[in-house]
Design a protein around this motif. Structure first.
Motif, PDB file in Angstrom:
ATOM      1  N   CYS A 193       8.886  30.336  32.930  1.00  0.00           N
ATOM      2  CA  CYS A 193       8.909  28.873  32.917  1.00  0.00           C
ATOM      3  C   CYS A 193      10.322  28.425  32.495  1.00  0.00           C
ATOM      4  O   CYS A 193      11.125  29.233  32.016  1.00  0.00           O
ATOM      5  N   CYS A 194      10.638  27.163  32.677  1.00  0.00           N
ATOM      6  CA  CYS A 194      11.892  26.614  32.130  1.00  0.00           C
ATOM      7  C   CYS A 194      11.695  25.135  31.867  1.00  0.00           C
ATOM      8  O   CYS A 194      10.729  24.547  32.328  1.00  0.00           O
ATOM      9  N   THR A 195      12.605  24.546  31.107  1.00  0.00           N
ATOM     10  CA  THR A 195      12.596  23.087  30.924  1.00  0.00           C
ATOM     11  C   THR A 195      13.945  22.575  31.423  1.00  0.00           C
ATOM     12  O   THR A 195      14.825  23.373  31.779  1.00  0.00           O
ATOM     13  N   SER A 196      14.110  21.261  31.368  1.00  0.00           N
ATOM     14  CA  SER A 196      15.383  20.711  31.848  1.00  0.00           C
ATOM     15  C   SER A 196      16.521  21.138  30.923  1.00  0.00           C
ATOM     16  O   SER A 196      17.672  21.150  31.305  1.00  0.00           O
ATOM     17  N   ARG A 197      16.188  21.498  29.683  1.00  0.00           N
ATOM     18  CA  ARG A 197      17.227  21.896  28.744  1.00  0.00           C
ATOM     19  C   ARG A 197      17.722  23.326  28.988  1.00  0.00           C
ATOM     20  O   ARG A 197      18.898  23.622  28.810  1.00  0.00           O
ATOM     21  N   ASN A 198      16.817  24.204  29.398  1.00  0.00           N
ATOM     22  CA  ASN A 198      17.228  25.609  29.474  1.00  0.00           C
ATOM     23  C   ASN A 198      17.183  26.194  30.891  1.00  0.00           C
ATOM     24  O   ASN A 198      17.337  27.409  31.050  1.00  0.00           O
ATOM     25  N   ALA A 199      16.970  25.367  31.929  1.00  0.00           N
ATOM     26  CA  ALA A 199      16.783  25.890  33.291  1.00  0.00           C
ATOM     27  C   ALA A 199      17.952  26.788  33.733  1.00  0.00           C
ATOM     28  O   ALA A 199      17.740  27.863  34.309  1.00  0.00           O
ATOM     29  N   LYS A 204      -2.090  34.166  31.461  1.00  0.00           N
ATOM     30  CA  LYS A 204      -0.956  34.391  32.380  1.00  0.00           C
ATOM     31  C   LYS A 204       0.102  33.309  32.181  1.00  0.00           C
ATOM     32  O   LYS A 204       1.302  33.583  32.192  1.00  0.00           O
ATOM     33  N   ALA A 205      -0.355  32.061  32.025  1.00  0.00           N
ATOM     34  CA  ALA A 205       0.600  30.948  31.821  1.00  0.00           C
ATOM     35  C   ALA A 205       1.363  31.148  30.515  1.00  0.00           C
ATOM     36  O   ALA A 205       2.568  30.875  30.423  1.00  0.00           O
ATOM     37  N   GLN A 206       0.666  31.643  29.509  1.00  0.00           N
ATOM     38  CA  GLN A 206       1.295  31.879  28.193  1.00  0.00           C
ATOM     39  C   GLN A 206       2.470  32.856  28.339  1.00  0.00           C
ATOM     40  O   GLN A 206       3.519  32.674  27.734  1.00  0.00           O
ATOM     41  N   LYS A 207       2.260  33.897  29.168  1.00  0.00           N
ATOM     42  CA  LYS A 207       3.346  34.873  29.362  1.00  0.00           C
ATOM     43  C   LYS A 207       4.580  34.184  29.907  1.00  0.00           C
ATOM     44  O   LYS A 207       5.702  34.437  29.466  1.00  0.00           O
ATOM     45  N   GLU A 257       6.099  32.051  27.158  1.00  0.00           N
ATOM     46  CA  GLU A 257       6.689  32.868  26.078  1.00  0.00           C
ATOM     47  C   GLU A 257       7.962  33.586  26.526  1.00  0.00           C
ATOM     48  O   GLU A 257       8.879  33.763  25.739  1.00  0.00           O
ATOM     49  N   ARG A 258       7.997  33.973  27.800  1.00  0.00           N
ATOM     50  CA  ARG A 258       9.242  34.579  28.310  1.00  0.00           C
ATOM     51  C   ARG A 258      10.382  33.573  28.212  1.00  0.00           C
ATOM     52  O   ARG A 258      11.503  33.908  27.850  1.00  0.00           O
ATOM     53  N   MET A 259      10.061  32.333  28.558  1.00  0.00           N
ATOM     54  CA  MET A 259      11.084  31.280  28.441  1.00  0.00           C
ATOM     55  C   MET A 259      11.537  31.142  26.985  1.00  0.00           C
ATOM     56  O   MET A 259      12.742  31.091  26.700  1.00  0.00           O
ATOM     57  N   LEU A 260      10.582  31.080  26.072  1.00  0.00           N
ATOM     58  CA  LEU A 260      10.936  30.897  24.660  1.00  0.00           C
ATOM     59  C   LEU A 260      11.758  32.073  24.149  1.00  0.00           C
ATOM     60  O   LEU A 260      12.646  31.908  23.312  1.00  0.00           O
ATOM     61  N   ALA A 261      11.461  33.252  24.686  1.00  0.00           N
ATOM     62  CA  ALA A 261      12.227  34.437  24.285  1.00  0.00           C
ATOM     63  C   ALA A 261      13.686  34.293  24.705  1.00  0.00           C
ATOM     64  O   ALA A 261      14.610  34.574  23.936  1.00  0.00           O
ATOM     65  N   VAL A 262      13.913  33.812  25.934  1.00  0.00           N
ATOM     66  CA  VAL A 262      15.288  33.627  26.413  1.00  0.00           C
ATOM     67  C   VAL A 262      15.981  32.530  25.599  1.00  0.00           C
ATOM     68  O   VAL A 262      17.165  32.617  25.284  1.00  0.00           O
ATOM     69  N   SER A 263      15.212  31.498  25.237  1.00  0.00           N
ATOM     70  CA  SER A 263      15.799  30.411  24.429  1.00  0.00           C
ATOM     71  C   SER A 263      15.856  30.773  22.955  1.00  0.00           C
ATOM     72  O   SER A 263      16.021  29.897  22.111  1.00  0.00           O
ATOM     73  N   GLY A 264      15.648  32.029  22.636  1.00  0.00           N
ATOM     74  CA  GLY A 264      15.838  32.506  21.277  1.00  0.00           C
ATOM     75  C   GLY A 264      14.694  32.241  20.325  1.00  0.00           C
ATOM     76  O   GLY A 264      14.863  32.294  19.115  1.00  0.00           O
ATOM     77  N   GLU A 265      13.512  31.944  20.853  1.00  0.00           N
ATOM     78  CA  GLU A 265      12.418  31.586  19.960  1.00  0.00           C
ATOM     79  C   GLU A 265      11.554  32.786  19.539  1.00  0.00           C
ATOM     80  O   GLU A 265      11.049  32.853  18.460  1.00  0.00           O
ATOM     81  N   LYS A 266      11.368  33.736  20.453  1.00  0.00           N
ATOM     82  CA  LYS A 266      10.480  34.870  20.148  1.00  0.00           C
ATOM     83  C   LYS A 266      11.091  36.128  20.722  1.00  0.00           C
ATOM     84  O   LYS A 266      11.951  36.062  21.602  1.00  0.00           O
ATOM     85  N   LYS A 267      10.573  37.267  20.286  1.00  0.00           N
ATOM     86  CA  LYS A 267      11.067  38.534  20.819  1.00  0.00           C
ATOM     87  C   LYS A 267      10.926  38.519  22.340  1.00  0.00           C
ATOM     88  O   LYS A 267       9.957  37.999  22.866  1.00  0.00           O
TER      89      LYS A 267
END
Ligand code: 13P
Ligand code: SF4
Length: 324
Positions: free
Chosen positions: A136-142, A301-304, A307-317
């Motif tokens: 996933c991505c948002t407008s901030r981290n796309a 599946k959506a959570q994955k 969470e992958r997005m949050l991982a790239v944005s430095g939020e989770k492993k």
């Protein structure tokens, strides 16, 4: 018969605010509010922010109930990340037309046509689309999300303007873009920007990446709603032209009393974002409606992908695309 006045409105809102405070305590609830919401709704928020900020906030909430003042996909994202909480959307019709511009079947067809190409979905999508996507991505981290992928080609849904913006920032990749759009942001026209620039010669123009490419080319800075708040705070400039939904101006003015903000047009309004009122928030907490849920197989599946997005944005492993 007495007549109705603005003072009655004020009293009515004060009473509603008091009732919301009582209900929040009774229900152990927090109120999460997107930057486009009505001024009086922003005033009662526990947390305000952009889509990325609110997703991150949703991860950390201790309360039992989250009242999400925004549109459906945002409340759904909070539920995807936090399924043990009760997530309420005060107005069940508050949707995002752009999110409805792609179906899971259409995305499956796109993936079939481009085998092995990772699919990136904007957070402005349904849980079913997030479940079909790799990340996933948002407008901030796309831009950051697309750059993080090792593949040369990337499928991007549903916003063509955000997709084109990412393509301009990441020219070494080929972005295969779905043709969705935001009916609010496409209303901004280049002539309007040029006219406001002429009136305010020293103003900086900050645009949301959901605007058309012709608008983004005129912008001094392109970012999410949360990015705008940070940018303005740091900037030494006094005047700003804001290329996004008008709700943004409330916080910008409140945070920066010495600065001035101009909209290119007065029709920059997202009707869905404005559906939520104090009355509907009180109603929501009173009756515990409208609960936003997602079937568990889709949620996981959506959570994955979130969470992958949050991982790239430095939020989770980091969670790899292959799911290992
Ligand atoms: P932000 O993530 O920038 O707040 O954008 C959400 C949105 O719907 C923009 O139209
Ligand atoms: Fe959707 Fe556009 Fe409204 Fe954002 S402003 S919620 S993208 S319709």
């Amino acid at each position: 018969m007495g007549h109705y006045s603005g003072a009655d409105d004020k009293k009515y809102n004060e009473n509603l605010k008091k009732r919301i405070e009582e209900l929040k305590k009774e229900r152990n609830a927090v109120i999460i509010v997107h930057n486009y919401q009505r001024d009086e709704v922003q005033d009662i928020a526990d947390i305000t922010g952009d889509s990325l900020g609110l997703s991150k906030a949703a991860l950390k909430i201790d309360a039992d109930v989250i009242v999400f003042c925004g549109v459906h996909f945002m409340a759904e994202t909070a539920y995807i990340l936090n399924p043990k909480k009760t997530v309420l959307l005060p107005v069940k019709e508050a949707g995002c037309p752009m999110a409805d511009m792609i179906t899971p079947e259409a995305l499956r067809q796109m993936k079939k046509k481009h085998p092995g190409v990772p699919a990136v979905c904007y957070v402005n999508t349904s849980a079913a689309i997030k479940a079909e996507s790799d990340i996933c991505c948002t407008s901030r981290n796309a831009v950051e999300i697309v750059r993080s992928l090792k593949e040369k080609q990337v499928i991007f849904v549903p916003d063509k303007n955000l997709g084109l913006y990412v393509q301009s920032e990441v020219p070494d990749k080929e972005i295969i873009i779905w043709q969705g759009f935001c009916p609010t942001h496409i209303r901004v026209l280049p002539d309007q920007i040029l006219a406001v620039k002429k009136l305010h010669l020293n103003a900086e123009f900050i645009a949301h990446p959901e605007c058309n490419p012709g608008i983004l080319r005129l912008a001094d800075h392109v970012t999410s709603t949360g990015g705008m708040i940070e940018y303005v705070k740091k900037s030494k400039k006094k005047d700003f032209i804001i290329g996004t939904e008008m709700g943004m101006l409330y916080k910008l003015k409140k945070d920066n009393p010495g600065k001035r903000f101009f909209l290119p047009t007065d029709n920059l309004i997202c009707a869905n974002m404005k559906l939520t009122t104090l009355g509907w928030i009180a109603h929501s907490l009173e009756l515990m409606v409208y609960k936003v849920q997602v079937p568990e197989n889709i949620r996981k599946k959506a959570q994955k992908s979130v969470e992958r997005m949050l991982a790239v944005s430095g939020e989770k492993k980091w969670v790899s695309i292959s799911g290992t």
